[in-house]
Design a protein around this motif. Structure first.
Motif, PDB file in Angstrom:
ATOM      1  N   ALA A   1       0.160  12.290  -0.701  1.00 28.59           N
ATOM      2  CA  ALA A   1       0.359  11.155  -1.604  1.00 28.59           C
ATOM      3  C   ALA A   1       0.369  11.653  -3.045  1.00 28.59           C
ATOM      4  CB  ALA A   1      -0.750  10.124  -1.416  1.00 28.59           C
TER       5      ALA A   1
ATOM      6  N   VAL B   1      -0.714   4.298   5.618  1.00 23.58           N
ATOM      7  CA  VAL B   1      -1.132   5.588   6.177  1.00 23.58           C
ATOM      8  C   VAL B   1      -1.631   5.423   7.612  1.00 23.58           C
ATOM      9  CG1 VAL B   1      -2.861   7.430   5.993  1.00 23.58           C
ATOM     10  CG2 VAL B   1      -1.546   6.751   3.989  1.00 23.58           C
TER      11      VAL B   1
ATOM     12  N   LEU C   1       2.778   4.952  -5.306  1.00 21.68           N
ATOM     13  CA  LEU C   1       2.548   6.272  -4.721  1.00 21.68           C
ATOM     14  C   LEU C   1       3.771   6.704  -3.944  1.00 21.68           C
ATOM     15  CD1 LEU C   1      -0.986   5.624  -3.238  1.00 21.68           C
ATOM     16  CD2 LEU C   1      -0.475   7.061  -5.207  1.00 21.68           C
ATOM     17  N   LYS C   2       4.090   7.994  -4.020  1.00 18.38           N
ATOM     18  CA  LYS C   2       5.126   8.552  -3.157  1.00 18.38           C
ATOM     19  C   LYS C   2       4.420   9.253  -2.016  1.00 18.38           C
ATOM     20  CE  LYS C   2       7.462  12.377  -4.011  1.00 18.38           C
ATOM     21  NZ  LYS C   2       8.461  13.354  -4.466  1.00 18.38           N
ATOM     22  N   LEU C   3       4.751   8.867  -0.794  1.00 21.55           N
ATOM     23  CA  LEU C   3       4.226   9.542   0.381  1.00 21.55           C
ATOM     24  C   LEU C   3       5.260  10.540   0.865  1.00 21.55           C
ATOM     25  CD1 LEU C   3       2.666   6.612   2.444  1.00 21.55           C
ATOM     26  CD2 LEU C   3       1.603   8.040   0.690  1.00 21.55           C
TER      27      LEU C   3
ATOM     28  N   ILE D   1       5.446   3.568  -2.179  1.00 25.28           N
ATOM     29  CA  ILE D   1       4.729   2.350  -1.780  1.00 25.28           C
ATOM     30  C   ILE D   1       3.861   1.842  -2.923  1.00 25.28           C
ATOM     31  CG2 ILE D   1       4.727   3.059   0.640  1.00 25.28           C
ATOM     32  CD1 ILE D   1       1.706   3.692   0.281  1.00 25.28           C
ATOM     33  N   ARG D   2       3.421   0.603  -2.787  1.00 18.60           N
ATOM     34  CA  ARG D   2       2.472   0.032  -3.741  1.00 18.60           C
ATOM     35  C   ARG D   2       1.079   0.594  -3.459  1.00 18.60           C
ATOM     36  NH1 ARG D   2       6.076  -3.517  -2.095  1.00 18.60           N
ATOM     37  NH2 ARG D   2       7.264  -4.652  -3.652  1.00 18.60           N
ATOM     38  N   ASP D   3       0.297   0.791  -4.526  1.00 15.52           N
ATOM     39  CA  ASP D   3      -1.050   1.347  -4.391  1.00 15.52           C
ATOM     40  C   ASP D   3      -1.897   0.577  -3.385  1.00 15.52           C
ATOM     41  OD1 ASP D   3      -0.505   3.299  -6.299  1.00 15.52           O
ATOM     42  OD2 ASP D   3      -1.417   2.170  -7.943  1.00 15.52           O
ATOM     43  N   GLU D   4      -1.816  -0.742  -3.428  1.00 16.11           N
ATOM     44  CA  GLU D   4      -2.676  -1.564  -2.572  1.00 16.11           C
ATOM     45  C   GLU D   4      -2.312  -1.479  -1.095  1.00 16.11           C
ATOM     46  OE1 GLU D   4       0.386  -4.394  -4.486  1.00 16.11           O
ATOM     47  OE2 GLU D   4      -0.914  -2.777  -5.181  1.00 16.11           O
ATOM     48  N   ASP D   5      -1.125  -0.958  -0.770  1.00 18.86           N
ATOM     49  CA  ASP D   5      -0.704  -0.823   0.624  1.00 18.86           C
ATOM     50  C   ASP D   5      -1.044   0.534   1.227  1.00 18.86           C
ATOM     51  OD1 ASP D   5       0.337  -3.371   0.534  1.00 18.86           O
ATOM     52  OD2 ASP D   5       2.385  -2.714   0.111  1.00 18.86           O
ATOM     53  N   TYR D   6      -1.630   1.417   0.440  1.00 19.77           N
ATOM     54  CA  TYR D   6      -1.823   2.809   0.849  1.00 19.77           C
ATOM     55  C   TYR D   6      -2.544   2.948   2.196  1.00 19.77           C
ATOM     56  CZ  TYR D   6      -3.458   7.607   0.956  1.00 19.77           C
ATOM     57  OH  TYR D   6      -3.743   8.890   1.361  1.00 19.77           O
ATOM     58  N   GLU D   7      -3.728   2.413   2.320  1.00 18.63           N
ATOM     59  CA  GLU D   7      -4.510   2.598   3.554  1.00 18.63           C
ATOM     60  C   GLU D   7      -3.796   2.023   4.770  1.00 18.63           C
ATOM     61  OE1 GLU D   7      -7.110   4.444   4.142  1.00 18.63           O
ATOM     62  OE2 GLU D   7      -7.357   4.999   2.046  1.00 18.63           O
TER      63      GLU D   7
END
Length: 112
Positions: free
Chosen positions: A93, A74, A2-4, A65-71
């Motif tokens: 995102a 953020v 994901l790009k934040l 970032i990696r998908d699993e690191d999203y929460e």
């Protein structure tokens, strides 16, 4: 991946960058931007005159970032950037299909 896209107050940039680094994401792109949200700018008085400032200066940060690191990422950004006042910013995102490190040709998450 994901790009934040993170839009924050100028005075909070270094706190957000340090927080991203603690999360394992030291690579950040930064742009100075101007914008407005629900507050629709700012009206100030100086020497008896009103001055309207329609767009406020902000900083836009981009990080992939990696998908699993999203929460986790953020929540870390929110903690670092929040003042509790109108104009603290936004996080957007967007999915990223691929990433390539030009120097080595590495792809996907390895290239981050």
């Amino acid at each position: 991946m994901l790009k934040l896209e993170i839009v924050v107050r100028e005075e909070k940039v270094m706190e957000v960058v340090a927080a991203l680094e603690r999360c394992g994401y030291p690579a950040v792109t930064m742009y100075p931007v101007e914008g407005r949200g629900s507050q629709k700018g700012l009206v100030e008085q100086f020497r008896g005159r009103k001055y309207e400032i329609p767009f406020l200066p902000k900083i836009k940060l981009e990080v992939v970032i990696r998908d699993e690191d999203y929460e986790r990422v953020v929540e870390t950004i929110i903690t670092a950037a929040r003042t509790g006042e109108i104009g603290d910013g936004k996080i957007f995102a967007c999915p990223i299909a691929d990433a390539v490190r030009i120097r080595t040709g590495e792809r996907k998450e390895v290239a981050l």
